[in-house]
Design an enzyme around this catalytic site. Structure first.
Site, mmCIF file in Angstrom:
data_model
loop_
_atom_site.group_PDB
_atom_site.id
_atom_site.type_symbol
_atom_site.label_atom_id
_atom_site.label_comp_id
_atom_site.label_asym_id
_atom_site.label_seq_id
_atom_site.Cartn_x
_atom_site.Cartn_y
_atom_site.Cartn_z
ATOM 1 N NE ARG A 167 4.280 -4.431 5.366
ATOM 2 C CZ ARG A 167 5.172 -5.399 5.578
ATOM 3 N NH1 ARG A 167 5.642 -5.607 6.759
ATOM 4 N NH2 ARG A 167 5.565 -6.199 4.612
ATOM 5 C CB SER A 244 2.677 -4.112 13.341
ATOM 6 O OG SER A 244 3.112 -5.446 13.354
ATOM 7 C CD GLU A 345 1.984 -2.382 9.484
ATOM 8 O OE1 GLU A 345 3.110 -2.617 9.952
ATOM 9 O OE2 GLU A 345 1.147 -3.269 9.237
HETATM 10 C C1 LIG Z 1 -4.419 -9.339 13.986
HETATM 11 C C2 LIG Z 1 -3.837 -8.616 12.780
HETATM 12 C C3 LIG Z 1 -2.656 -9.070 12.201
HETATM 13 C C4 LIG Z 1 -2.123 -8.424 11.071
HETATM 14 N N1 LIG Z 1 -0.950 -8.890 10.529
HETATM 15 C C5 LIG Z 1 -0.416 -8.279 9.440
HETATM 16 C C6 LIG Z 1 0.805 -8.759 8.876
HETATM 17 O O1 LIG Z 1 1.386 -9.749 9.314
HETATM 18 N N2 LIG Z 1 1.319 -8.093 7.805
HETATM 19 C C7 LIG Z 1 0.690 -7.000 7.262
HETATM 20 O O2 LIG Z 1 1.221 -6.441 6.285
HETATM 21 N N3 LIG Z 1 -0.476 -6.541 7.770
HETATM 22 C C8 LIG Z 1 -1.038 -7.138 8.844
HETATM 23 N N4 LIG Z 1 -2.215 -6.665 9.387
HETATM 24 C C9 LIG Z 1 -2.853 -5.481 8.807
HETATM 25 C C10 LIG Z 1 -3.996 -5.808 7.818
HETATM 26 O O3 LIG Z 1 -4.533 -7.075 8.058
HETATM 27 C C11 LIG Z 1 -3.560 -5.734 6.363
HETATM 28 O O4 LIG Z 1 -3.009 -4.473 6.084
HETATM 29 C C12 LIG Z 1 -4.731 -5.996 5.401
HETATM 30 O O5 LIG Z 1 -4.252 -6.081 4.079
HETATM 31 C C13 LIG Z 1 -5.817 -4.922 5.466
HETATM 32 O O6 LIG Z 1 -6.915 -5.411 4.696
HETATM 33 P P1 LIG Z 1 -8.371 -4.862 4.927
HETATM 34 O O7 LIG Z 1 -9.233 -5.447 3.860
HETATM 35 O O8 LIG Z 1 -8.807 -5.130 6.329
HETATM 36 O O9 LIG Z 1 -8.178 -3.313 4.685
HETATM 37 P P2 LIG Z 1 -8.979 -2.117 5.382
HETATM 38 O O10 LIG Z 1 -8.559 -2.003 6.806
HETATM 39 O O11 LIG Z 1 -10.424 -2.209 5.104
HETATM 40 O O12 LIG Z 1 -8.359 -0.877 4.582
HETATM 41 C C14 LIG Z 1 -7.012 -0.501 4.793
HETATM 42 C C15 LIG Z 1 -6.661 0.659 3.836
HETATM 43 O O13 LIG Z 1 -6.698 0.182 2.499
HETATM 44 C C16 LIG Z 1 -7.701 0.868 1.744
HETATM 45 N N5 LIG Z 1 -8.332 -0.136 0.890
HETATM 46 C C17 LIG Z 1 -8.823 -1.350 1.262
HETATM 47 N N6 LIG Z 1 -9.273 -2.013 0.185
HETATM 48 C C18 LIG Z 1 -9.078 -1.189 -0.882
HETATM 49 C C19 LIG Z 1 -9.345 -1.298 -2.275
HETATM 50 N N7 LIG Z 1 -9.900 -2.386 -2.803
HETATM 51 N N8 LIG Z 1 -9.019 -0.244 -3.078
HETATM 52 C C20 LIG Z 1 -8.456 0.864 -2.576
HETATM 53 N N9 LIG Z 1 -8.178 1.021 -1.273
HETATM 54 C C21 LIG Z 1 -8.487 0.007 -0.428
HETATM 55 C C22 LIG Z 1 -8.631 1.488 2.766
HETATM 56 O O14 LIG Z 1 -9.270 2.639 2.247
HETATM 57 C C23 LIG Z 1 -7.670 1.804 3.900
HETATM 58 O O15 LIG Z 1 -6.974 3.002 3.589
HETATM 59 C C24 LIG Z 1 -2.776 -7.300 10.516
HETATM 60 C C25 LIG Z 1 -3.987 -6.847 11.105
HETATM 61 C C26 LIG Z 1 -4.509 -7.500 12.218
HETATM 62 C C27 LIG Z 1 -5.795 -7.021 12.820
#
Ligand SMILES: Cc1cc2nc3c(=O)[nH]c(=O)nc-3n(C[C@H](O)[C@H](O)[C@H](O)COP(=O)(O)OP(=O)(O)OC[C@H]3O[C@@H](n4cnc5c(N)ncnc54)[C@H](O)[C@@H]3O)c2cc1C
Length: 353
Positions: A167, A244, A345
């Site tokens: 992570r 998580s 996380e």
């Molecule tokens: C119901 C649920 C289940 C989930 N299950 C999992 C799981 O099984 N495993 C897991 O690892 N995660 C899980 N997650 C967490 C999440 O979905 C992941 O971490 C996902 O990759 C985040 O993507 P996002 O586009 O929503 O990022 P955001 O929430 O928009 O951003 C997250 C972080 O990344 C940065 N960021 C985003 N895109 C970029 C980019 N292009 N360049 C630079 N920085 C960037 C942002 O600035 C922020 O710091 C879950 C979340 C939810 C709500």
């Protein structure tokens, strides 16, 4: 499309928690070049930019973010190379992750099937080395295309340069890079990668290490995830979360022995061997044994999910302050009971626990 900046009333509308105050400005970006131009202009002025994509791994403070928010909405998937090592697929950072996974499987490519149903964007997956059910993106990422604010340059980072860990990566908690595109090396096969996760193998009726139809892995993972509130569903408040909330603690042999001493009456927890003699312990187990069960409610519309102990959820009418208060209560309860400090996380923006 030309980027248009607008004053946003609430960033909560762009997060899966539905929490977070206003942005200074909010700029949707659908072309990679626009994203680079925006980051470059901000870097020259020394301004911070908050990059937001799916908003599924951020907790934004009730005060919001006073600066510029870049809302990443770039799209595009293409095959760039096919050789004996497999197929190299390049995906734009703003592409919705699960649509991309579904598409690779439909195209007969395997390697991402166990990561089905994870919310958010493809470009965010390298940030915390997204993982689930025995797979993590570090296993298939070949390179990450970025804009580097420090050097004012578009670069391609190799796998070792990404420094992937559990992570975590070089990108987490660091706003130096804007991820533009990600290259995945996938196998040209209708069969899954070896199934590594015991619970998944059990549900598939196979042994760990076996391969099955990749589409079957996807279907099974989606069902398992839905049963735990881990697939977004607007009708299900248990999914109004960041997934998580805490990472699973990775303990040294010494720390693990100390925890086991305190565990005498709590029973032996499940644990997994981790690199260099360390042990990974499920945070959900520690939280439950410390007295915080499913459905445990904090004040003002926040509670532990009724389906999964590790997900803190917003039931409606809540605030980031209330969510973080609940997180602190849980963290302190686990520390007092087991001497283990849990770490969040998600990325916390303008707030802390
Ligand atoms: C119901 C649920 C289940 C989930 N299950 C999992 C799981 O099984 N495993 C897991 O690892 N995660 C899980 N997650 C967490 C999440 O979905 C992941 O971490 C996902 O990759 C985040 O993507 P996002 O586009 O929503 O990022 P955001 O929430 O928009 O951003 C997250 C972080 O990344 C940065 N960021 C985003 N895109 C970029 C980019 N292009 N360049 C630079 N920085 C960037 C942002 O600035 C922020 O710091 C879950 C979340 C939810 C709500």
């Amino acid at each position: 499309m030309t980027a248009s900046a607008a004053h946003a009333s609430s960033l909560g509308a762009y997060t899966t928690l539905r929490l977070g105050g206003p942005a200074g400005t909010l700029t949707p970006v659908s072309e990679t070049d626009e994203g680079v131009a925006m980051m470059r202009a901000a870097a020259r002025k020394g301004d911070r930019v908050l990059v937001l994509a799916g908003g599924s791994n951020v907790v934004i403070g009730d005060e919001g973010f006073p600066g510029q928010v870049l809302l990443l909405r770039t799209r595009g998937v293409r095959v760039v190379e096919r050789d004996s090592r497999g197929v190299l697929v390049r995906v734009a950072a703003g592409e919705p992750w699960d649509d991309f996974v579904a598409r690779t499987l439909a195209d007969g490519l395997s390697g991402l099937e166990a990561l089905s149903g994870i919310p958010g964007s493809a470009g965010a997956t390298p940030i915390q080395n997204v993982g689930a059910y025995g797979q993590e993106v570090a296993q298939t990422i070949e390179a990450v295309h970025v804009y580097d604010r420090a050097d004012d340059e578009v670069k391609v980072l190799s796998l070792p340069e990404c420094r992937f860990a559990y992570r975590s990566s070089v990108f987490k908690h660091n706003d130096r890079w804007l991820v533009l595109e990600v290259d995945f090396r996938l196998a040209e096969s209708a069969e899954s990668a070896p199934v590594r996760y015991a619970e998944l193998a059990r549900h598939l009726g196979v042994e760990a290490g076996d391969r099955v139809a990749a589409e079957r892995v996807r279907e099974t993972v989606l069902k398992l995830r839905a049963s735990k509130g881990m697939v977004l569903d607007p009708e299900d408040p248990d999914t109004r979360s960041v997934g998580s909330f805490f990472t699973n603690p990775v303990l040294s042999a010494q720390e693990w022995a100390a925890v086991q001493d305190r565990l005498a009456d709590a029973g032996e927890p499940p644990s997994w061997p981790a690199p260099n003699g360390t042990v990974k312990v499920p945070a959900a187990w520690l939280i439950e044994k410390a007295g915080f069960g499913k459905g445990y409610a904090g004040r003002d519309g926040v509670a532990i999910s009724s389906k999964h102990t590790l997900a803190l959820t917003h039931r409606g009418g809540g605030s980031t302050a209330a969510l973080l208060e609940l997180a602190r209560e849980i963290r302190d309860g686990v520390r007092d009971r087991f001497g283990v400090v849990l770490h969040p996380e998600p990325v916390l923006v303008n707030c802390s626990i």
